[in-house]
Scaffold this motif. Structure first.
Motif, PDB file in Angstrom:
ATOM      1  N   VAL A  97       0.845  -1.196   0.000  1.00  7.19           N
ATOM      2  CA  VAL A  97       0.000   0.000   0.000  1.00  7.19           C
ATOM      3  C   VAL A  97       0.884   1.251   0.000  1.00  7.19           C
ATOM      4  O   VAL A  97       1.752   1.410   0.854  1.00  7.19           O
ATOM      5  N   ARG A  98       0.651   2.155  -0.966  1.00  3.07           N
ATOM      6  CA  ARG A  98       1.435   3.385  -1.096  1.00  3.07           C
ATOM      7  C   ARG A  98       0.667   4.619  -0.654  1.00  3.07           C
ATOM      8  O   ARG A  98       1.220   5.531  -0.066  1.00  3.07           O
ATOM      9  N   ASN A  99      -0.623   4.658  -0.968  1.00  5.12           N
ATOM     10  CA  ASN A  99      -1.382   5.879  -0.673  1.00  5.12           C
ATOM     11  C   ASN A  99      -2.874   5.577  -0.640  1.00  5.12           C
ATOM     12  O   ASN A  99      -3.337   4.568  -1.190  1.00  5.12           O
ATOM     13  N   PHE A 100      -3.606   6.486   0.038  1.00  9.21           N
ATOM     14  CA  PHE A 100      -5.061   6.368   0.124  1.00  9.21           C
ATOM     15  C   PHE A 100      -5.722   7.527  -0.610  1.00  9.21           C
ATOM     16  O   PHE A 100      -5.165   8.624  -0.690  1.00  9.21           O
ATOM     17  N   THR A 101      -6.919   7.271  -1.123  1.00  6.20           N
ATOM     18  CA  THR A 101      -7.826   8.337  -1.553  1.00  6.20           C
ATOM     19  C   THR A 101      -9.203   7.964  -1.033  1.00  6.20           C
ATOM     20  O   THR A 101      -9.405   6.866  -0.508  1.00  6.20           O
ATOM     21  N   ASN A 102     -10.146   8.856  -1.193  1.00  5.70           N
ATOM     22  CA  ASN A 102     -11.505   8.561  -0.730  1.00  5.70           C
ATOM     23  C   ASN A 102     -12.147   7.436  -1.527  1.00  5.70           C
ATOM     24  O   ASN A 102     -13.075   6.778  -1.039  1.00  5.70           O
ATOM     25  N   PHE A 103     -11.646   7.226  -2.740  1.00  6.62           N
ATOM     26  CA  PHE A 103     -12.295   6.237  -3.602  1.00  6.62           C
ATOM     27  C   PHE A 103     -11.516   4.938  -3.719  1.00  6.62           C
ATOM     28  O   PHE A 103     -11.936   4.007  -4.405  1.00  6.62           O
ATOM     29  N   GLY A 104     -10.350   4.831  -3.081  1.00 11.14           N
ATOM     30  CA  GLY A 104      -9.628   3.581  -3.194  1.00 11.14           C
ATOM     31  C   GLY A 104      -8.234   3.606  -2.614  1.00 11.14           C
ATOM     32  O   GLY A 104      -7.839   4.553  -1.921  1.00 11.14           O
ATOM     33  N   VAL A 105      -7.471   2.544  -2.925  1.00 11.26           N
ATOM     34  CA  VAL A 105      -6.123   2.351  -2.396  1.00 11.26           C
ATOM     35  C   VAL A 105      -5.149   2.220  -3.566  1.00 11.26           C
ATOM     36  O   VAL A 105      -5.357   1.393  -4.463  1.00 11.26           O
ATOM     37  N   PHE A 106      -4.065   3.038  -3.557  1.00  9.08           N
ATOM     38  CA  PHE A 106      -3.013   2.904  -4.559  1.00  9.08           C
ATOM     39  C   PHE A 106      -1.939   1.972  -4.011  1.00  9.08           C
ATOM     40  O   PHE A 106      -1.441   2.158  -2.892  1.00  9.08           O
ATOM     41  N   VAL A 107      -1.602   0.967  -4.808  1.00  7.56           N
ATOM     42  CA  VAL A 107      -0.603  -0.015  -4.378  1.00  7.56           C
ATOM     43  C   VAL A 107       0.469  -0.145  -5.450  1.00  7.56           C
ATOM     44  O   VAL A 107       0.281   0.245  -6.606  1.00  7.56           O
ATOM     45  N   GLU A 108       1.619  -0.707  -5.041  1.00  9.07           N
ATOM     46  CA  GLU A 108       2.730  -0.938  -5.960  1.00  9.07           C
ATOM     47  C   GLU A 108       3.082  -2.415  -5.896  1.00  9.07           C
ATOM     48  O   GLU A 108       3.455  -2.934  -4.844  1.00  9.07           O
ATOM     49  N   ILE A 109       2.952  -3.087  -7.040  1.00  3.11           N
ATOM     50  CA  ILE A 109       3.269  -4.520  -7.090  1.00  3.11           C
ATOM     51  C   ILE A 109       4.784  -4.706  -7.160  1.00  3.11           C
ATOM     52  O   ILE A 109       5.350  -5.561  -6.491  1.00  3.11           O
ATOM     53  N   GLU A 110       5.432  -3.889  -7.963  1.00  2.60           N
ATOM     54  CA  GLU A 110       6.889  -3.811  -8.031  1.00  2.60           C
ATOM     55  C   GLU A 110       7.258  -2.397  -8.458  1.00  2.60           C
ATOM     56  O   GLU A 110       6.365  -1.608  -8.816  1.00  2.60           O
ATOM     57  N   GLU A 111       8.505  -2.029  -8.392  1.00  2.22           N
ATOM     58  CA  GLU A 111       8.918  -0.670  -8.738  1.00  2.22           C
ATOM     59  C   GLU A 111       8.507  -0.346 -10.166  1.00  2.22           C
ATOM     60  O   GLU A 111       8.912  -1.007 -11.118  1.00  2.22           O
ATOM     61  N   GLY A 112       7.662   0.657 -10.305  1.00  2.00           N
ATOM     62  CA  GLY A 112       7.207   1.088 -11.617  1.00  2.00           C
ATOM     63  C   GLY A 112       5.862   0.516 -12.025  1.00  2.00           C
ATOM     64  O   GLY A 112       5.291   0.936 -13.026  1.00  2.00           O
ATOM     65  N   VAL A 113       5.359  -0.465 -11.267  1.00  2.00           N
ATOM     66  CA  VAL A 113       4.067  -1.086 -11.601  1.00  2.00           C
ATOM     67  C   VAL A 113       3.097  -0.779 -10.465  1.00  2.00           C
ATOM     68  O   VAL A 113       3.174  -1.375  -9.383  1.00  2.00           O
ATOM     69  N   ASP A 114       2.188   0.175 -10.740  1.00  4.61           N
ATOM     70  CA  ASP A 114       1.220   0.603  -9.739  1.00  4.61           C
ATOM     71  C   ASP A 114      -0.183   0.182 -10.154  1.00  4.61           C
ATOM     72  O   ASP A 114      -0.462  -0.072 -11.332  1.00  4.61           O
ATOM     73  N   GLY A 115      -1.044   0.132  -9.165  1.00  9.01           N
ATOM     74  CA  GLY A 115      -2.434  -0.201  -9.449  1.00  9.01           C
ATOM     75  C   GLY A 115      -3.367   0.415  -8.428  1.00  9.01           C
ATOM     76  O   GLY A 115      -2.931   0.898  -7.378  1.00  9.01           O
ATOM     77  N   LEU A 116      -4.677   0.406  -8.751  1.00  5.10           N
ATOM     78  CA  LEU A 116      -5.690   0.962  -7.866  1.00  5.10           C
ATOM     79  C   LEU A 116      -6.711  -0.107  -7.489  1.00  5.10           C
ATOM     80  O   LEU A 116      -7.244  -0.788  -8.354  1.00  5.10           O
TER      81      LEU A 116
END
Length: 613
Positions: free
Chosen positions: A409-428
């Motif tokens: 888990v990298r960051n929060f927003t009101n609508f979801g969670v930003f995560v990083e699977i590996e360096e450079g590959v992010d998802g919501l």
């Protein structure tokens, strides 16, 4: 008259008498005439004594008089003040004046006309002290140059003997150049100017620098008048500061700013120059009015960019050293005076905004790829992430749809969670994809920043470098089962876990939540249900698509009561029907005579009515 004077006088008289009567035989010498002093002097005795007294000074004790130096040695100075004897003064009292010589007129203080040895006692030091304040004030008023003897060193400066007064010479007023060793001035006699007098505290401040500055001022004007931009001069390093170096050009100072010392990065000027070093400098600019001269040292050598390898091009790999760090990036020196910027966005394939200090620090040796190269503007941009493969090139193979992975888990927003699977590959992970059963208002209720979380790839957006992820999809949808459990009118035990004005959230079996409005939270005794209270709830609505279960506690006893009342009404209705049926049966059994009697009664009543009319 003293005994000595009488003896001298008698000796003198005898000599004079003998000289005038030298040709007279001894047996013919007139001793009576000698005793009466007849024929000895041309003038009368009183006249001669008067003339003799005029040759001697009228010296008074505790008085300051002028005297003439008639002889001197290493220890003493003999001074004639016109008295019958000369005075002797210690040479120490003249140490402020090393140029003293025979014939100089000096001031002396008469301590006594005679000591036990008949010697005249004089003091030059006391004479100077008595007249010192007048002379010091006069020197200040007339801006005179005076001499002083440096007696010793003190905190912040020197103590100077001026006219017998101890004056203060600040360290900053000794010379125009910074003084590193004050002790070399102790014992010297120098010229000074009085710059300040504090009469209340009897303090005197003198300056030797003021004399030098007057001389240098004219020299500066002459030197600056001959200066030209681009002119190369030889100078001496006078002072080193954190921002530059002051150079003495022979009477006038110039400044080499730290950025003009070298084409490369300089942390402190001491890395390049040292005190008293002689070097050639070039004049960059000067101001006649303010007498400021800007100098340069690096300008005497060719710019490093001009000698940069001509074959170097975009895409080439270079090695260098990190010389400066900033939040937005790092400056790397690949050759002396040739730097390139690695922007923080070129340090990692990650899309998260981070500080460059997380990747590099000053002094690191790095390898980078040239991204842009502008020789005319002397600018270069570098990248280090390009040394590694872009993870999005084969994203469909490594992170296919429906594949499961562990992310951070990298960051929060009101609508979801930003995560990083590996360096450079992010998802919501959208907030609706966190849980099948819990209604999550904010992601912080479900997880925390930095925590690991299992995810499923739902969708890939390679163009925008984004992944759509889910967490609840790791399990089957329990609402398919809940649909058979929480049927309408079914009753379940639940706990009130959250209570608000609009209603309450009820924790039901199997980890699912239900919702009850305030009117459905009233207990059988008429009191409202409380937080953490465990009660029976009836399902009054089940919506699988909206994942919503509406429940009611009030309905559990209200519906039962209604059922009971309904049964009672039904029983009463049955009893009533039975009684009516019985009445009907009785009526059918009534005799015919009864019917005739009733008919007669009816006729009788009708006759009475007609008579009354």
């Amino acid at each position: 008259m003293t005994n000595n004077e009488e003896i001298l006088r008698e000796e003198g008289t005898a000599k004079q008498f003998a000289s005038k009567n030298a040709s007279i035989p001894v047996d013919q010498f007139d001793w009576d005439a000698f005793e009466s002093e007849q024929g000895l002097y041309d003038d009368s005795k009183d006249s001669i004594l008067s003339k003799y007294d005029q040759t001697l000074s009228n010296v008074a004790v505790n008085e300051v008089v002028d005297g003439t130096v008639i002889s001197m040695n290493k220890r003493e100075v003999v001074v004639n003040i016109g008295y019958k004897s000369d005075g002797v003064v210690s040479m120490n009292e003249f140490r402020y004046n090393p140029e003293l010589k025979v014939g100089d007129v000096v001031e002396v203080y008469v301590e006594s006309q005679e000591d036990k040895k008949g010697q005249l006692n004089l003091s030059h030091k006391k004479a100077r002290v008595l007249r010192s304040w007048d002379r010091v004030n006069e020197a200040l008023d007339k801006d005179e140059v005076i001499k002083g003897y440096i007696k010793c060193r003190t905190r912040g400066g020197m103590i100077v003997d001026v006219f017998g007064i101890e004056a203060f010479l600040p360290g900053s007023q000794i010379d125009v150049k910074p003084i590193r060793d004050y002790d070399v001035y102790v014992g010297k006699t120098m010229e000074f100017k009085v710059v300040k007098i504090n009469h209340e505290f009897k303090n005197v401040v003198v300056s030797h620098k003021a004399l030098i500055e007057e001389e240098l001022e004219q020299q500066k004007k002459d030197i600056i008048a001959k200066l030209e931009k681009g002119q190369v001069l030889e100078g001496t390093v006078k002072n080193i500061t954190s921002y530059g170096v002051f150079i003495d050009l022979g009477g006038v100072d110039g400044l080499i700013h730290i950025t003009d010392l070298s084409w490369g990065r300089v942390n402190h000027p001491e890395e390049i120059v040292e005190l008293d070093q002689k070097l050639n400098v070039v004049i960059l600019d000067f101001d006649d009015a303010k007498k400021r001269i800007a100098l340069g040292l690096k300008q005497l050598t060719a710019h490093p960019w001009d000698s940069l390898d001509s074959n170097l091009k975009v895409g080439d790999k270079v090695k260098g050293k990190v010389v400066v760090m900033a939040d937005y990036g790092a400056f790397v020196e690949i050759a002396t005076g040739v730097e390139g910027l690695i922007h923080v966005s070129e340090m990692s394939w990650s899309q998260h905004l981070r500080s460059a200090q997380e990747f590099l620090k000053v002094g690191d040796e790095v390898e980078a790829v040239i991204l842009t190269l502008d020789r005319d503007e002397r600018k270069m941009s570098l990248g280090i992430k390009q040394l590694r493969q872009d993870p999005w090139e084969n994203i469909e193979e490594k992170y296919a749809v429906n594949s499961k992975h562990t992310a951070r888990v990298r960051n929060f927003t009101n609508f979801g969670v930003f995560v990083e699977i590996e360096e450079g590959v992010d998802g919501l992970i959208h907030i609706s994809d966190l849980s099948w059963t819990k209604k999550v208002k904010h992601p912080s209720e479900f997880t925390s920043i930095g925590a690991e979380i299992e995810v499923v790839v739902l969708e890939i957006d390679k163009e925008n470098r984004r992944l759509s992820l889910g967490h609840k999809q790791l399990e089957e949808n329990p609402w398919d089962v809940f649909e058979t459990v929480f049927t309408t009118d079914s009753i379940h035990e639940g706990t009130i876990v959250e209570l608000e004005d609009k209603g309450a959230r009820i924790a039901l079996p199997y980890g699912v939540d239900g919702f009850a409005t305030p009117k459905h939270l009233t207990k059988e005794d008429g009191t409202p249900a409380k937080l953490e209270e465990k009660l029976e709830f009836k399902v009054i609505e089940f919506n699988k698509g909206a994942k919503r279960i509406i429940v009611s506690h009030s309905r559990t006893f209200e519906d039962a009561k209604k059922t009971e009342e309904k049964a009672e009404k039904k029983a009463k209705a049955a009893a009533t029907n039975k009684a009516v049926k019985k009445v009907k049966t009785n009526i059918e059994k009534t005799t015919l005579g009864d019917i005739d009697a009733l008919a007669a009664l009816k006729s009788e009543m009708e006759g009475k009515a007609n008579t009354e009319e």
